[in-house]
Motif scaffolding. Sequence first.
Motif: not given
Lengths: 871, 521
Positions: B377-390
Amino acid sequence: MAMEVTQILLNAQSVDGSIRKHAEESLKQFQEQNLSAFLLSLSNELVSNEKPVDSRKLAGLVLKNALDAKEQHRKSELAQRWLSLDIAVKAQVKACLLQTLASPVPDARSTASQVIAKIAGIELPQKLWPELIGSLLSNIHQLQPHVKQATLETLGYLCEEVSPQVVDQDQVNKILTAVVQGMNASEGSSDVRLAATRALYNALGFAQANFSNDMERDYIMRVVCEATLSQEVKIRQSAFECLVAISSTYYDKLASYMQDIFTITAKAVREDEEPVALQAIEFWSSICDEEIDILDEYGGDFTADSDIPCYYFIKQALPALVPMLLETLLKQEEDQDQDEGAWNLAMAGGTCLGLVARTVGDDIVPLVMPFIEENITKPDWRQREAATYAFGSILEGPSPDKLTPIVHVALSFMLTALMNDPNNHVKDTTAWTLGRIFEFLHGSTVETPIITPENCQQILTVLLQSMKDVPNVAEKACGALYFLAQGYEDVGAVSPLSPFYQNIIQALLTVTRREDAGESRLRTAAYETLNEIVRCSTDETAPIVMQLVPVIMMELHQTLEAQKLSSDEREKQNELQGLLCGCLQVIIQKLGAAETTKYGFMQYTDQIMDLFLRVFACRNATVHEEAMLAIGALAYATGTNFLKYMQGFYPYLEMGLQNFEEYQVCAITVGVVGDLCRALEDKILPFCDGIMTQLLKDLSSNQLHRSVKPPIFSCFGDIALAIGENFEKYLIYAMPMLQSAAELSAHAVADDDDILEYTNQLRNGILEAYSGILQGFKSSPKTQLLMPYAYHILQFIDTLYSEKDMDDAVMKTAIGVLGDLADTLGSHVGPLINQSVSSKGFLEECLSSDDGLIKESADWAKLAISRAVSG
Amino acid sequence: MADEDVSPQSSYHRNAIKTSVHNTSAQRRRQLAVAVGKERREALIRTKRLCREALFDDNEASLEGNMNIDEERAVLNAQASQIIEDLKSAMTYQGKGAAQKKVEALRALRRLLSKSEIPPVKAALQAGAVPLLVQCLSFGSPDEQLLEAAWCLTNIAAGEPEETKSLVPALPLLVAHLGEKSSVPVAEQCAWALGNVAGEGDELRNILLAQGALLPLARLMMSDKGSTARTASWALSNLIKGPQPNAATELIRIKGVLDAIIQHLRNLDDELATEVAWVIVYLSALSEAAVRLLVKSDVVHLLVGKLASSESLQLLIPVLRSLGNLVAADSYMTDMVLVVGHNTTDQILLGLIKCLKSEHRVLKKEAAWVLSNIAAGSVGHKELIFSSEATPLMIHLLSSAPFDIRKEVAYTLGNLCVAPAKNAEQPSIIVHHLVALVNRECISAFIHLVRSADIQSAKLGLQFLELVMRGMPNGEGPKLVEREDGIDAMERFQFHENEEMRNMANGLVDKYFGEDYGLDE
């Protein structure tokens, strides 16, 4: 373009080594640098009648060697090079060759004939040079006999080089007509007649259609039979050679000629010169070969199928044939027992008699016994030897019921003769006959034992005593002991040989050290007999075998210490090293197999390994082969402890795997890799990169003998079994190789038994690889890496099943792989397996197999499949 | 020079019968030595197999049991034929208690077909069960008779493919009895039988669709009765499996279906939710029309709710697959529903992280797949996932998980490093994501993928290497790749049969390790 090469060719035959060598080098360079000019120069030399015959002959020979080689790879390379030459060059070479056929110089004509045939061998399968046969046939009508002779010779060579499928029937008919006309008694020139007869020998393979036609066959047979009565001995010999070839190629067409052929052959055997008489005997041996094969296929069941029916020619000829053969036995040569390659009337006659015995069984005994009884006590050694030889010859074939009573009577007579007969020939044949008695009438499968506790000691005393006789007699005595021991191989815990065991070993060791042990291959026979004695040792005698270890090691050590040997001595030394390694291999196998002896044996392994590594430093193929086999046995005996030897051994292992030329060494080394896998298990991992690299190289080489390829595939399986999921990194290489080999081997050319047998070996190797890989990955988290290959493996098994030409070994491995697939990949392959025909028909067929091993694998596969399908 | 023997028939002769022992003995010894190796291989393979066979025996009937099963089977077959005979005579019997006789015979047959582990279906079919059962389904028959007959058919349909197919003559009546006029137990039993038939394959599915099974089953799914709705949902999920998408589209367009789905998902009954979620799986996989309706409905929130709250493996699998299908099929999901900052988005991420941590391989794989779609998805999605425990979880999985999970994870991680492509340009790299992954030693895991036999994975690996070599600051990418043996991995494709891979790998090697490589050192 062509160059003057006369002097170089003459120099190449100079007695002066350096001149010769220089000339050979120049020729080689010329060939490499300008093949067209080279071939043109040679063919110009060959065709020129004013050139010296020696240079012309050699020109033809070099020409031939530029077109053909024994080694398959080189052969096709040379053929390709010829085909790629300029068409004008080829035409000019061919023209010279054809022109040479008319040369007055016989050697030039003959060489040209052979070269023409070689070119035909390359071009006719490519549908090139279509006018060749026509232009040769037009020569036949030439009046000059020497042209006719050369042309017939060429046709003969041509038939030898080219396969019958390449020539159409119309041309075959013309060739045969020309050849048979040339053989006819009305042909004035005996050179022409001889060339025609020799040509027919090669052309027989082309005559399938003609032999099916009664008239044509009758004509050919009449001409051949007439030629056996020619004035010229060479023509007679050649005509009999034709008869021999006919007997194996057209056995089923012979019935109406057998009466005449018997008369002709009997006359030749009794009256003609030896080369002719030998061929006449060979005719009957060849008929025996055919009938033994056919009866083998009947398998004792006369309703069973064979492509060709048995006409029982031998049985019918028996009353006349046997006396004729017995007569030949009296025509021995004085020194035949010292000459390994000797072949004469008596030897051929005895060999034929042995084949006749195998063909007709019991029926031969009453026909031979009177001859034996009459001659065996005669003062003339020839008669005693012939009688003994006759007896020895008929020991395979007749039933034990028929032979045992006679052998009981004969045995003590033979033992006495071996000790006391004044003649070495008689003793030699007597010892050989004793060996045949033990080979065929002694052993766990024979009901009435020939050897009893009463006579055992006497037999051994005589044999051990005879080992001190002249080399050829001692060698035969070793052979008799070999078969005596072999008969006790699965005798159980107590062997009748045990009381004599120490003496036997001592006697054999003494023989190996005899000064004259190099004669008559005595030393080899003694070591091989020693091996057999080791193999049949029991718990009782194991300590004696253990004592043998340091003795053999010491012998091997001494051969390695010997220095500054002449090349002749070195060769003998190598042979001895091979024998000693072979002996150690058998000892290791024997002692390593039993828990009771294994422990004691381990004290020697460091030293033994050290010796083997030193043996590898010698460059001799046979020695390497033997040392490799011994190391395989050692690995099994030592198990994971073998790891400590790996560092030192690995370079030689790699060397063995690279040995394309002595492919037996390569094959055995591949087998040793398997032994190492089983011994070291996953500890072999650090060496696998190197081993796999070599194996893959071997597989992709077209220089390596094809027989090594099936074991290499099996070896993949061995490696995967040992290292499990670590095989992952080799999948990307191994699987495509297996897949393409599988595709090639799935459809075999079924009309050739050899090819089918090889194909089945290949299939078995591929399947063993799959089995090992699947089992290796079982229960690892990486099993799904194999999923992409599952479909192909199933398809391979399906194809094998539908081709219906796999042998039992392939069947067993294939059904096992099906089970392994289900077992390892489980429910992931359930649907795939369900779709495959193998999981139904093939499984059913295997489940109802008579072969216990196939059934066992099938039972297991069924279980694994039902689990995969339901899971 | 070597002269060869030119005479045509040389001095060849056969081997003499009187021969020395060494001619055969050495050869025999060597053959024995080689044969020993072969025997040991065989023995090894046999022991391995037999050892596993013993394992089988622990779980399944033992071999001795088989003997009894054979005997038992013979008895059961005889019973089946007897009962069918009884049923036949009951059908023709007209006297007093005729209906009762029929029901008793039917019940006996049903018991026989449902009690035993190996129902004698074949024997029953051979004795002519289906025509009798069809007769028992005729309109106006008593409910009890209909129920028993449908039940018998249900059990027959659960058998082998051929046995299932033998139901074809009964299908029109089974469909007919789904209707509103039937009693609920009869309708439910018929749905069950039809579910078994639909599960057999697309041939039978098409017959059922042609006979109009979809609408009555959809109506049945709208039932308030849990077991009825569940059976109907299960039958429907079998019926719309495809491969043709028409049935799925038709289903979602039936009035009330979407509402029923939503209603059932709100229910606390996990078993019902599971069957309904499977319906959503096939709807979302096969029908664009269904996807458009589903993404704009409450279904997504409800599925995300189940994902976050449920611990049932049975339920989580179809929920994950449905969400994955939806995210993959329609960008509306990432653009409008799973907007960064929304509660639903945080919830789905938590749910996915839970699944990535789970012991179940299927859950891990499905979760990684959903994540990879969100990461596209968007860069926002990428950042959200990247900063998560995932992300740390995935980095761990990338080097340790089974192959299929590794592939999905790699896909996700790769997606995190590139911004969405604008126009036809090469996507631009999110450098700090890339650097972070490289610092956590992901290169070797991707190179491992390059070496994989699976082309898709190898391609993934190559794509990541391309990012590294293009995107790492100071042009240190090629060196990093080289250090991990990446050149060797790429050179394997030098002559690969797959042209795309060959070009891709060769292009990379040429571009980054061409003539100029290493000159500035």
